[in-house]
Write a protein that holds these residues in place. Structure first.
Motif, short mmCIF file in Angstrom:
data_model
loop_
_atom_site.label_atom_id
_atom_site.label_comp_id
_atom_site.label_asym_id
_atom_site.label_seq_id
_atom_site.Cartn_x
_atom_site.Cartn_y
_atom_site.Cartn_z
N LEU A 121 17.71 -19.31 -15.04
CA LEU A 121 17.04 -19.57 -13.14
C LEU A 121 18.67 -20.51 -12.98
CD1 LEU A 121 13.48 -19.45 -13.85
CD2 LEU A 121 14.94 -17.28 -13.11
N THR A 122 18.50 -21.32 -13.47
CA THR A 122 19.42 -22.34 -13.12
C THR A 122 21.45 -22.33 -13.07
OG1 THR A 122 19.81 -23.96 -15.04
CG2 THR A 122 17.44 -24.16 -13.05
N GLN A 123 21.27 -21.36 -14.28
CA GLN A 123 22.84 -21.11 -14.11
C GLN A 123 23.72 -20.63 -11.99
OE1 GLN A 123 23.69 -18.37 -17.06
NE2 GLN A 123 23.02 -16.76 -16.24
N ARG A 124 24.64 -20.16 -12.11
CA ARG A 124 25.23 -20.30 -11.32
C ARG A 124 25.99 -18.96 -11.50
NH1 ARG A 124 30.99 -23.42 -9.45
NH2 ARG A 124 30.33 -21.98 -8.28
N ARG A 125 25.48 -18.30 -10.40
CA ARG A 125 26.07 -15.95 -9.92
C ARG A 125 27.34 -16.35 -10.02
NH1 ARG A 125 22.06 -15.74 -4.71
NH2 ARG A 125 20.04 -15.19 -5.46
N PRO A 126 27.52 -15.16 -10.58
CA PRO A 126 28.94 -14.38 -10.42
C PRO A 126 30.05 -14.02 -9.47
CG PRO A 126 27.63 -12.41 -10.82
CD PRO A 126 27.08 -13.49 -10.81
N TYR A 127 29.57 -14.23 -8.58
CA TYR A 127 30.14 -14.19 -7.46
C TYR A 127 29.66 -15.43 -6.11
CZ TYR A 127 30.32 -9.62 -9.28
OH TYR A 127 30.31 -8.53 -9.84
N ARG A 128 30.65 -15.77 -5.59
CA ARG A 128 30.51 -17.02 -4.89
C ARG A 128 29.64 -15.75 -3.61
NH1 ARG A 128 31.58 -22.57 -4.97
NH2 ARG A 128 33.52 -22.21 -6.25
N PRO A 129 28.58 -16.49 -2.56
CA PRO A 129 27.74 -15.85 -1.60
C PRO A 129 28.52 -15.41 -0.34
CG PRO A 129 27.07 -18.34 -1.81
CD PRO A 129 28.87 -17.89 -2.66
N TRP A 130 29.80 -15.33 0.04
CA TRP A 130 30.95 -15.04 0.66
C TRP A 130 30.85 -13.69 0.40
CZ3 TRP A 130 35.60 -12.80 -0.98
CH2 TRP A 130 36.44 -14.02 -2.26
N MET A 131 31.44 -13.02 -1.20
CA MET A 131 31.40 -12.14 -2.31
C MET A 131 29.97 -11.01 -1.82
SD MET A 131 34.33 -11.33 -3.36
CE MET A 131 34.16 -10.51 -5.13
N SER A 132 29.27 -11.89 -1.87
CA SER A 132 27.68 -10.31 -1.85
C SER A 132 28.27 -10.51 0.06
CB SER A 132 26.30 -12.02 -1.42
OG SER A 132 26.11 -10.85 -1.65
N GLY A 133 28.15 -11.21 1.18
CA GLY A 133 28.30 -10.97 2.19
C GLY A 133 29.63 -9.55 2.42
N ALA A 134 30.54 -10.13 1.34
CA ALA A 134 31.84 -9.02 1.77
C ALA A 134 30.93 -7.50 0.75
CB ALA A 134 32.68 -9.66 1.04
N GLY A 135 30.45 -7.37 0.41
CA GLY A 135 29.82 -6.44 -0.11
C GLY A 135 29.41 -5.62 0.90
N ALA A 136 27.85 -6.49 1.50
CA ALA A 136 27.51 -5.39 2.46
C ALA A 136 28.17 -5.51 3.10
CB ALA A 136 26.89 -6.57 3.74
N ILE A 137 29.63 -5.17 3.74
CA ILE A 137 30.23 -5.12 4.54
C ILE A 137 30.79 -3.77 5.01
CG2 ILE A 137 32.31 -5.62 6.10
CD1 ILE A 137 31.81 -8.42 6.51
N GLY A 138 31.68 -4.11 3.33
CA GLY A 138 31.84 -3.03 2.44
C GLY A 138 31.20 -1.62 2.34
#
Length: 465
Positions: free
Chosen positions: A143-160
Motif C-alpha cells: 500500500l505504500t510502494q510507488r505506482r508503476p507510472y508517474r501521475p502524468w502518464m495516467s493523465g496521458a492515458g486518459a487523453i489517449g
C-alpha cells in the motif's frame, strides 16, 4: 500451520514445567489451534486486506471469496465475512463461543489496477498458508510502494482514450486533436478539484460542463477556422470527453454484486453510478441551456465526419482499452490483455452491427465475449479478470449517445431525448450484464483448466520419484 503452532505451544509449556518454573495458565486455544490473540491478528489482517481490495475496485463477491480462503489458510475454518459498500466485517467464534470480530471502513476508492493485481496475489498466498504477520507486512509494503507510472502518464492515458474514441466515432485527425486538447484541460481541472477535496458528483458536473462549453465554443468558431482543418463536429469532441468521465464508473462491479447476491453493495454502487451519471447530465444540460439563453444556435450535427473502416475501428478500440489501462496504472501484462480485450470488443460489436443487430444487442454480445475471455484466461497471467473486462468495454461506452439525448431534451425534443437516453442506459446495462454473464460462463472452463493442471503436476511428481 495451526497444528505446528499448537505443538510448539505445548512443547514450550512442557519445557517450562520440567524446569520447575511457575507460569500462569496459558491462553486458551480457539478454532484451528490458534490462541485468542493470534485469531484476532488473523482477523485484523484479513479485514485490512479486504478493505484494500474493495478500495482498489474489486467486487464484493471476489473480496468475500478471497478473504474466506485466506482465513481458512490461516486456520480459521468457520469465518464469517460481511461486506457493505463502506465497511468490512470479519468474524469467527472465540473460545467461549463469543464472536471475535475485526471491522474496517472503506474510505478511499481509486482505480489502481497494478495494486489490485498485487492484492489478488497476496490473497492467494495467504490462502496457501502465509503467516498473518507476513500478510500484514506485505500489505503495508504494497500500500505504500510507488505506482508503476508517474501521475502524468495516467493523465496521458486518459487523453489517449479521448483521442482513440474520437477516431472510433468517425472523427478526423482534427477532431482527435480537439478531443485530446479538451481532455487535457479536463484532467488538469479535475486533478485540481480532487486535491481540494471536492466530491466526485461536482467533479462530474464540472467536467461535463467544461466539455460542453468547448463544444459550443467550437460551434461559434467553426466559420473562422482555416480550411485545412476541415469539418470539426463539436458533438464528436464532447462525446469523446464524456467517455473519459464515464469510464471510471463501477457498472461492471455493481452488476456482478447484484447477480452474486450482494444486494446492499450492488445497490450502493448502482446508486453511486446513477448519481455520477446525473452529474454528467446536469453539467451538459446546464451549459447547453446557458448557450441557448446566450443566443448560440444549438443545431449540432451528430453524424461522423467520415466513414471509419472496420480495421481502423478495431485499432482505435484497441488503443482506447490500452489507454484506459495505462490511466489506471496497470502493469505490462494487464496492458497486453486489455489490448486483446479492446480489439475483441470493438471487432465483435462492429461485426454484429454489420449483421443487422442493434447497438444495444451488439454491445451485449461483445461484452459477453470479453467477460468470458477475461475470466477464463486472465488468471493464467496473474491478472484479475475484472481489470481486463473493464478496459475491454471502455471503447463501447455510450458517451456520444448520452450527450445526444441531453442535447435533444434541452433543445425541446423531450420525448425523443428520453428515448435516446433510455437507449444509452440500455447500452451501459448490456455491457455490465454481458461481462458478468461471460465471467460466470467461463467458471466451468477455469475449473477444468485447474483439474488438468493438477493432474499434470501429479504425473510430473510421480516421474521424479
Amino acid at each position: 500451520m495451526p497444528a505446528l503452532r499448537t505443538v510448539r505451544h505445548l512443547r514450550a509449556r512442557l519445557a517450562d514445567l520440567i524446569a520447575g518454573e511457575s507460569l500462569p495458565d496459558p491462553e486458551p486455544l480457539v478454532e484451528g489451534g490458534l490462541t485468542r490473540s493470534e485469531a484476532l491478528e488473523v482477523l485484523d489482517a484479513m479485514a485490512r486486506m479486504a478493505e484494500a481490495l474493495l478500495s482498489a475496485g474489486a467486487s464484493a463477491a471476489d473480496v468475500t471469496a478471497l478473504t474466506l480462503r485466506a482465513a481458512d489458510g490461516a486456520g480459521l475454518q468457520h469465518t464469517q465475512v460481511d461486506i457493505t459498500f463502506t465497511a468490512v466485517i470479519v468474524s469467527t467464534a472465540g473460545d467461549d463461543r463469543q464472536p471475535l470480530t475485526a471491522v474496517r471502513v472503506v474510505k478511499v476508492r481509486a482505480n489502481d489496477y497494478s495494486r489490485l493485481s498485487a492484492l489478488y496475489d497476496l490473497a492467494h498466498a495467504a490462502a496457501d498458508g502465509l503467516a498473518p504477520d507476513e500478510v500484514d507486512t506485505r500489505l503495508k509494503r504494497l500500500l505504500t510502494q510507488r505506482r508503476p507510472y508517474r501521475p502524468w502518464m495516467s493523465g496521458a492515458g486518459a487523453i489517449g482514450l479521448a483521442v482513440s474514441v474520437a477516431v472510433l466515432l468517425g472523427g478526423s485527425w482534427a477532431v482527435a486533436v480537439g478531443a485530446g486538447l479538451v481532455t487535457t484541460v479536463l484532467q488538469l481541472v479535475l486533478a485540481a478539484l480532487n486535491r481540494r477535496g471536492l466530491p466526485a458528483f461536482f467533479q462530474q458536473v464540472a467536467g461535463a460542463g467544461i466539455a460542453t462549453g468547448f463544444a459550443l465554443a467550437l460551434l461559434e468558431w467553426q466559420p473562422y477556422l482555416p480550411d485545412w482543418i476541415g469539418q470539426l463536429p463539436p458533438s464528436l469532441v464532447v462525446g469523446s470527453g464524456i467517455v473519459v468521465l464515464l469510464a471510471g464508473l463501477s457498472l461492471v462491479g455493481s452488476a456482478e454484486d447484484a447477480i452474486s447476491g450482494f444486494y446492499v453493495t450492488a445497490g450502493a454502487r448502482a446508486f453511486e453510478t446513477v448519481l455520477l451519471t446525473t452529474g454528467l447530465v446536469l453539467g451538459i444540460a446546464g451549459v447547453l441551456d446557458l448557450g441557448q439563453r446566450a443566443g448560440i444556435s444549438l443545431s449540432l450535427s451528430f453524424s461522423a465526419a467520415t466513414s471509419t473502416p472496420f480495421l481502423v475501428q478495431v485499432v482505435a478500440g484497441t488503443c482506447a482499452a490500452v489507454a484506459w489501462a495505462v490511466s489506471g496504472y496497470a502493469d505490462g501484462r494487464a496492458v497486453g490483455l486489455a489490448a486483446l480485450a479492446g480489439a475483441t470488443a470493438t471487432g465483435t460489436s462492429g461485426a454484429c452491427v454489420l449483421l443487422g443487430m442493434g447497438p444495444v444487442a451488439a454491445a451485449g454480445v461483445a461484452a459477453l465475449l470479453v467477460g468470458f475471455m477475461a475470466e477464463g484466461t486472465a488468471w493464467r497471467w496473474n491478472v484479475p479478470g475484472l481489470v481486463v473486462s473493464i478496459c475491454g468495454i471502455v471503447p463501447l461506452l455510450p458517451g456520444l449517445a448520452i450527450y445526444r439525448a441531453i442535447f435533444a431534451i434541452v433543445g425541446g425534443g423531450t420525448s425523443a431525448g428520453l428515448a435516446q437516453l433510455v437507449t444509452a442506459l440500455g447500452t451501459a446495462l448490456a455491457l455490465a450484464a454481458g461481462v458478468t454473464l461471460g465471467e460466470f460462463c467461463s467458471q466451468p472452463l477455469r475449473r477444468e483448466f485447474d483439474r488438468i493442471e493438477r493432474r499434470v503436476r501429479r504425473r510430473s511428481l510421480n516421474r521424479q520419484f
